[in-house]
Design an enzyme around this catalytic site. Structure first.
Site, PDB file in Angstrom:
ATOM      1  N   GLY A  64       0.823  -1.210   0.000  1.00  0.00           N
ATOM      2  CA  GLY A  64       0.000   0.000   0.000  1.00  0.00           C
ATOM      3  C   GLY A  64       0.855   1.258   0.000  1.00  0.00           C
ATOM      4  CB  SER A 117      -8.171   6.154  10.680  1.00  0.00           C
ATOM      5  OG  SER A 117      -8.870   7.082   9.894  1.00  0.00           O
ATOM      6  CD  GLU A 132     -13.393   8.595   7.696  1.00  0.00           C
ATOM      7  OE1 GLU A 132     -14.461   7.990   7.827  1.00  0.00           O
ATOM      8  OE2 GLU A 132     -13.321   9.728   7.216  1.00  0.00           O
ATOM      9  CE1 TYR A 139     -10.202   2.209   7.030  1.00  0.00           C
ATOM     10  CE2 TYR A 139     -10.914   4.386   7.737  1.00  0.00           C
ATOM     11  CZ  TYR A 139      -9.901   3.486   7.462  1.00  0.00           C
ATOM     12  OH  TYR A 139      -8.587   3.869   7.621  1.00  0.00           O
ATOM     13  CG  HIS A 191      -0.983   9.894   5.644  1.00  0.00           C
ATOM     14  ND1 HIS A 191      -1.797   9.624   6.721  1.00  0.00           N
ATOM     15  CD2 HIS A 191      -0.487   8.700   5.251  1.00  0.00           C
ATOM     16  CE1 HIS A 191      -1.796   8.329   6.977  1.00  0.00           C
ATOM     17  NE2 HIS A 191      -1.013   7.746   6.087  1.00  0.00           N
ATOM     18  NE  ARG A 199      -4.672   8.785  -0.032  1.00  0.00           N
ATOM     19  CZ  ARG A 199      -5.278   8.211   1.005  1.00  0.00           C
ATOM     20  NH1 ARG A 199      -5.166   6.912   1.207  1.00  0.00           N
ATOM     21  NH2 ARG A 199      -5.963   8.923   1.863  1.00  0.00           N
TER      22      ARG A 199
HETATM   23  P1  NAP Z   1      -3.681   1.298   1.179  1.00  0.00           P
HETATM   24  O1  NAP Z   1      -2.821   1.990   0.179  1.00  0.00           O
HETATM   25  O2  NAP Z   1      -5.116   1.048   0.852  1.00  0.00           O
HETATM   26  O3  NAP Z   1      -2.969  -0.098   1.550  1.00  0.00           O
HETATM   27  C1  NAP Z   1      -3.650  -1.102   2.228  1.00  0.00           C
HETATM   28  C2  NAP Z   1      -2.760  -2.327   2.300  1.00  0.00           C
HETATM   29  O4  NAP Z   1      -3.456  -3.347   3.022  1.00  0.00           O
HETATM   30  C3  NAP Z   1      -2.382  -2.940   0.947  1.00  0.00           C
HETATM   31  O5  NAP Z   1      -1.041  -3.350   0.985  1.00  0.00           O
HETATM   32  C4  NAP Z   1      -3.307  -4.148   0.861  1.00  0.00           C
HETATM   33  O6  NAP Z   1      -2.807  -5.185   0.052  1.00  0.00           O
HETATM   34  C5  NAP Z   1      -3.304  -4.583   2.326  1.00  0.00           C
HETATM   35  N1  NAP Z   1      -4.407  -5.477   2.648  1.00  0.00           N
HETATM   36  C6  NAP Z   1      -5.733  -5.294   2.424  1.00  0.00           C
HETATM   37  N2  NAP Z   1      -6.437  -6.345   2.882  1.00  0.00           N
HETATM   38  C7  NAP Z   1      -5.538  -7.214   3.405  1.00  0.00           C
HETATM   39  C8  NAP Z   1      -5.667  -8.476   4.032  1.00  0.00           C
HETATM   40  N3  NAP Z   1      -6.845  -9.078   4.191  1.00  0.00           N
HETATM   41  N4  NAP Z   1      -4.545  -9.090   4.477  1.00  0.00           N
HETATM   42  C9  NAP Z   1      -3.333  -8.509   4.306  1.00  0.00           C
HETATM   43  N5  NAP Z   1      -3.149  -7.325   3.689  1.00  0.00           N
HETATM   44  C10 NAP Z   1      -4.257  -6.678   3.260  1.00  0.00           C
HETATM   45  O7  NAP Z   1      -3.678   2.098   2.561  1.00  0.00           O
HETATM   46  P2  NAP Z   1      -2.661   3.247   3.081  1.00  0.00           P
HETATM   47  O8  NAP Z   1      -3.161   4.562   2.609  1.00  0.00           O
HETATM   48  O9  NAP Z   1      -1.266   2.829   2.810  1.00  0.00           O
HETATM   49  O10 NAP Z   1      -2.957   3.207   4.650  1.00  0.00           O
HETATM   50  C11 NAP Z   1      -2.217   2.346   5.504  1.00  0.00           C
HETATM   51  C12 NAP Z   1      -3.005   2.118   6.776  1.00  0.00           C
HETATM   52  O11 NAP Z   1      -3.233   3.364   7.437  1.00  0.00           O
HETATM   53  C13 NAP Z   1      -4.394   1.524   6.573  1.00  0.00           C
HETATM   54  O12 NAP Z   1      -4.668   0.699   7.681  1.00  0.00           O
HETATM   55  C14 NAP Z   1      -5.316   2.722   6.586  1.00  0.00           C
HETATM   56  O13 NAP Z   1      -6.620   2.346   6.966  1.00  0.00           O
HETATM   57  C15 NAP Z   1      -4.627   3.587   7.627  1.00  0.00           C
HETATM   58  N6  NAP Z   1      -4.789   5.019   7.506  1.00  0.00           N
HETATM   59  C16 NAP Z   1      -4.526   5.637   6.330  1.00  0.00           C
HETATM   60  C17 NAP Z   1      -4.621   7.025   6.242  1.00  0.00           C
HETATM   61  C18 NAP Z   1      -4.328   7.751   4.944  1.00  0.00           C
HETATM   62  O14 NAP Z   1      -4.699   8.919   4.833  1.00  0.00           O
HETATM   63  N7  NAP Z   1      -3.628   7.118   4.000  1.00  0.00           N
HETATM   64  C19 NAP Z   1      -4.991   7.766   7.376  1.00  0.00           C
HETATM   65  C20 NAP Z   1      -5.238   7.098   8.574  1.00  0.00           C
HETATM   66  C21 NAP Z   1      -5.117   5.714   8.646  1.00  0.00           C
HETATM   67  P3  NAP Z   1      -3.127  -5.297  -1.538  1.00  0.00           P
HETATM   68  O15 NAP Z   1      -2.086  -4.439  -2.210  1.00  0.00           O
HETATM   69  O16 NAP Z   1      -2.992  -6.737  -1.792  1.00  0.00           O
HETATM   70  O17 NAP Z   1      -4.520  -4.761  -1.740  1.00  0.00           O
HETATM   71  N1  GDD Z   2     -12.985   9.212  -2.769  1.00  0.00           N
HETATM   72  C1  GDD Z   2     -13.708  10.276  -3.126  1.00  0.00           C
HETATM   73  N2  GDD Z   2     -14.145  10.378  -4.415  1.00  0.00           N
HETATM   74  N3  GDD Z   2     -13.999  11.217  -2.197  1.00  0.00           N
HETATM   75  C2  GDD Z   2     -14.716  12.300  -2.600  1.00  0.00           C
HETATM   76  C3  GDD Z   2     -15.169  12.459  -3.916  1.00  0.00           C
HETATM   77  C4  GDD Z   2     -14.871  11.445  -4.866  1.00  0.00           C
HETATM   78  O1  GDD Z   2     -15.241  11.505  -6.029  1.00  0.00           O
HETATM   79  N4  GDD Z   2     -15.814  13.643  -3.988  1.00  0.00           N
HETATM   80  C5  GDD Z   2     -15.768  14.197  -2.776  1.00  0.00           C
HETATM   81  N5  GDD Z   2     -15.106  13.389  -1.922  1.00  0.00           N
HETATM   82  C6  GDD Z   2     -14.902  13.638  -0.489  1.00  0.00           C
HETATM   83  C7  GDD Z   2     -15.388  12.500   0.406  1.00  0.00           C
HETATM   84  O2  GDD Z   2     -16.816  12.573   0.577  1.00  0.00           O
HETATM   85  C8  GDD Z   2     -14.613  12.781   1.676  1.00  0.00           C
HETATM   86  O3  GDD Z   2     -15.289  13.720   2.469  1.00  0.00           O
HETATM   87  C9  GDD Z   2     -13.301  13.418   1.171  1.00  0.00           C
HETATM   88  O4  GDD Z   2     -13.512  13.721  -0.215  1.00  0.00           O
HETATM   89  C10 GDD Z   2     -12.063  12.536   1.309  1.00  0.00           C
HETATM   90  O5  GDD Z   2     -12.341  11.262   0.762  1.00  0.00           O
HETATM   91  P1  GDD Z   2     -11.178  10.170   0.546  1.00  0.00           P
HETATM   92  O6  GDD Z   2     -10.039  10.767  -0.187  1.00  0.00           O
HETATM   93  O7  GDD Z   2     -11.826   8.965  -0.042  1.00  0.00           O
HETATM   94  O8  GDD Z   2     -10.623   9.902   2.009  1.00  0.00           O
HETATM   95  P2  GDD Z   2     -11.343   9.682   3.414  1.00  0.00           P
HETATM   96  O9  GDD Z   2     -11.134  10.923   4.218  1.00  0.00           O
HETATM   97  O10 GDD Z   2     -12.718   9.180   3.272  1.00  0.00           O
HETATM   98  O11 GDD Z   2     -10.490   8.488   4.032  1.00  0.00           O
HETATM   99  C11 GDD Z   2      -9.051   8.499   3.961  1.00  0.00           C
HETATM  100  O12 GDD Z   2      -8.539   9.115   5.108  1.00  0.00           O
HETATM  101  C12 GDD Z   2      -8.810   8.445   6.347  1.00  0.00           C
HETATM  102  C13 GDD Z   2      -8.188   9.295   7.469  1.00  0.00           C
HETATM  103  O13 GDD Z   2      -9.069  10.301   7.824  1.00  0.00           O
HETATM  104  C14 GDD Z   2      -8.592   7.042   3.839  1.00  0.00           C
HETATM  105  O14 GDD Z   2      -7.211   7.024   3.576  1.00  0.00           O
HETATM  106  C15 GDD Z   2      -8.852   6.268   5.112  1.00  0.00           C
HETATM  107  O15 GDD Z   2      -8.245   4.961   5.005  1.00  0.00           O
HETATM  108  C16 GDD Z   2      -8.203   7.051   6.278  1.00  0.00           C
HETATM  109  O16 GDD Z   2      -8.404   6.369   7.483  1.00  0.00           O
END
Ligand code: NAP
Ligand code: GDD
Length: 330
Positions: free
Chosen positions: A12, A124, A126, A148, A178, A183
């Site tokens: 990821g 998160s 969230e 979630y 982030h 992404r």
């Molecule tokens: P991501 O890009 O969606 O990566 C998710 C990873 O989880 C991928 O490597 C995926 O593997 C793996 N995975 C999914 N299901 C699995 C399973 N059943 N067993 C083992 N591996 C599995 O997410 P990310 O943005 O890097 O985020 C990393 C973590 O931080 C996540 O837990 C996310 O919920 C949390 N988080 C993210 C954010 C953000 O803004 N990015 C913020 C707060 C928390 P595949 O490649 O095989 O699908």
């Molecule tokens: N994905 C998406 N697609 N979001 C949209 C769109 C669209 O077309 N239009 C508006 N949005 C708005 C969503 O309704 C949400 O309020 C915001 O954009 C951000 O959406 P995402 O980028 O999908 O992220 P997220 O905030 O729901 O969740 C991400 O951040 C969390 C931390 O706060 C994910 O990375 C989660 O895994 C992570 O925990």
């Protein structure tokens, strides 16, 4: 002695940045990957030869037990999750299995087979959902708004519980959004920057989006993985909010992305109810004071630079793939 780190979710966004970061620090890095009919290792292609990949799945206890028993990791970073919020309404129980119970399975494997390993849980913002206070801190009560978010609250508290019940070194990082050029394309930031790049290069003429009024505290993934590591280097395990301390609407992100490519967003953005969520998280803004004071952590890349970085890299990558295709087709 060389430290060993096990990362779930290495394929990821965060897994790819964290593994690069730990390799630079001299760690032996192990990454858990799930079996798939096609390999999806693009994000770790550049370091694939330097990490050990082990097969496993957060829904399968025996694969986690086996990995922990074999590797005997010093540090474990649980980054794997079903991480896309809209999917969690279509697949709520699967999201609970992976994103929620997956953390318990991994903690159980550690409790039985490597109880002194240091554990990081990817919590998160969230979890704050319908926010009870502004800005959100480690003490703000949770009110998740999606399956979630609910699963993440469970994983967060099971981490706290294993720390309190078994004295394990288990930490939760409550990370706000982030982003990066790595992404996933379904998340709003990358959907926008990739869409802008396609429009700029004449490959598309619109981007369809949902709620433009939602506000997020956006930072750069490369900065945030350092905070994960710092949490596991402290004397005591604890939980930390990791955020920029600034909030911006989706509309502001759209404006910044189009303007960094010299385009007027209003000509290209179409509102589509398909992308509006059943329950929205309207406003997130974190207070990173504790992380700044105790971990010495602060983000380096600001909002405008992040947007610019993502747009420029998407344009560059698309341009390269167009010229590669034209070579192949001549
Ligand atoms: P991501 O890009 O969606 O990566 C998710 C990873 O989880 C991928 O490597 C995926 O593997 C793996 N995975 C999914 N299901 C699995 C399973 N059943 N067993 C083992 N591996 C599995 O997410 P990310 O943005 O890097 O985020 C990393 C973590 O931080 C996540 O837990 C996310 O919920 C949390 N988080 C993210 C954010 C953000 O803004 N990015 C913020 C707060 C928390 P595949 O490649 O095989 O699908
Ligand atoms: N994905 C998406 N697609 N979001 C949209 C769109 C669209 O077309 N239009 C508006 N949005 C708005 C969503 O309704 C949400 O309020 C915001 O954009 C951000 O959406 P995402 O980028 O999908 O992220 P997220 O905030 O729901 O969740 C991400 O951040 C969390 C931390 O706060 C994910 O990375 C989660 O895994 C992570 O925990």
């Amino acid at each position: 002695m060389t430290k060993k780190a096990l990362i779930t979710g290495i394929t990821g966004q965060d897994g790819s940045y964290l593994s690069g970061f730990l390799l630079e620090k001299g760690y032996e890095v192990y990454g858990m990957v799930r079996r798939s009919s096609v390999e999806r290792f693009e994000r770790i292609e550049h370091i694939k030869d330097r990490v050990h990949l082990v097969q496993g799945d957060l829904t399968d206890q025996s694969s986690l037990d086996e990995a922990v028993k074999e590797i005997q990791p010093d540090e474990v970073y649980n980054l794997a999750a079903q991480s896309f919020v809209p999917t969690s309404w279509n697949q709520p129980t699967l999201t609970g299995e992976i994103t929620g119970l997956g953390a318990t399975r991994l903690l159980e494997a550690l409790r039985k087979l490597k109880p002194d390993a240091r554990f990081y849980q990817a919590s998160s913002s969230e979890m704050f959902g319908k926010v009870r206070e502004v800005p959100q801190t480690e003490l703000t009560p949770f009110h998740p708004r999606s399956p979630y978010g609910v699963a993440k609250v469970y994983a967060h508290f099971i981490t706290v519980n294993y720390r309190e019940s078994y004295d394990m070194f288990a930490c939760s990082g409550i990370l706000f959004n982030h982003e990066s050029p790595r992404r996933g394309l379904e998340f709003v930031t990358r959907k926008i920057t990739h869409g802008v790049a396609r429009i700029k290069l004449g490959l598309a003429n619109e981007i369809r989006l949902g709620n433009l009024d939602a506000k997020r505290d956006w930072g750069y993934a490369g900065d945030y993985v350092e905070a994960m590591w710092l949490m596991l280097q402290q004397d005591r395990p604890d939980d930390y909010v990791i955020a920029s301390g600034e909030t911006h609407s989706v509309r502001e992100f759209v404006e910044a992305a189009f303007s960094s490519a010299g385009l007027d967003w209003e000509r290209f953005v179409v509102l589509d109810p398909k992308f509006v969520r059943p329950a929205e998280v309207d406003l997130l803004i974190g207070d990173p004071k504790k992380a700044r004071e105790k971990l010495g952590w602060s983000p380096k890349v600001g909002f405008r630079d992040l947007v610019k970085m993502m747009v420029e890299e998407d344009i560059e990558t698309l341009k390269n793939s167009i010229s590669l295709n034209s070579i192949v087709n001549t």
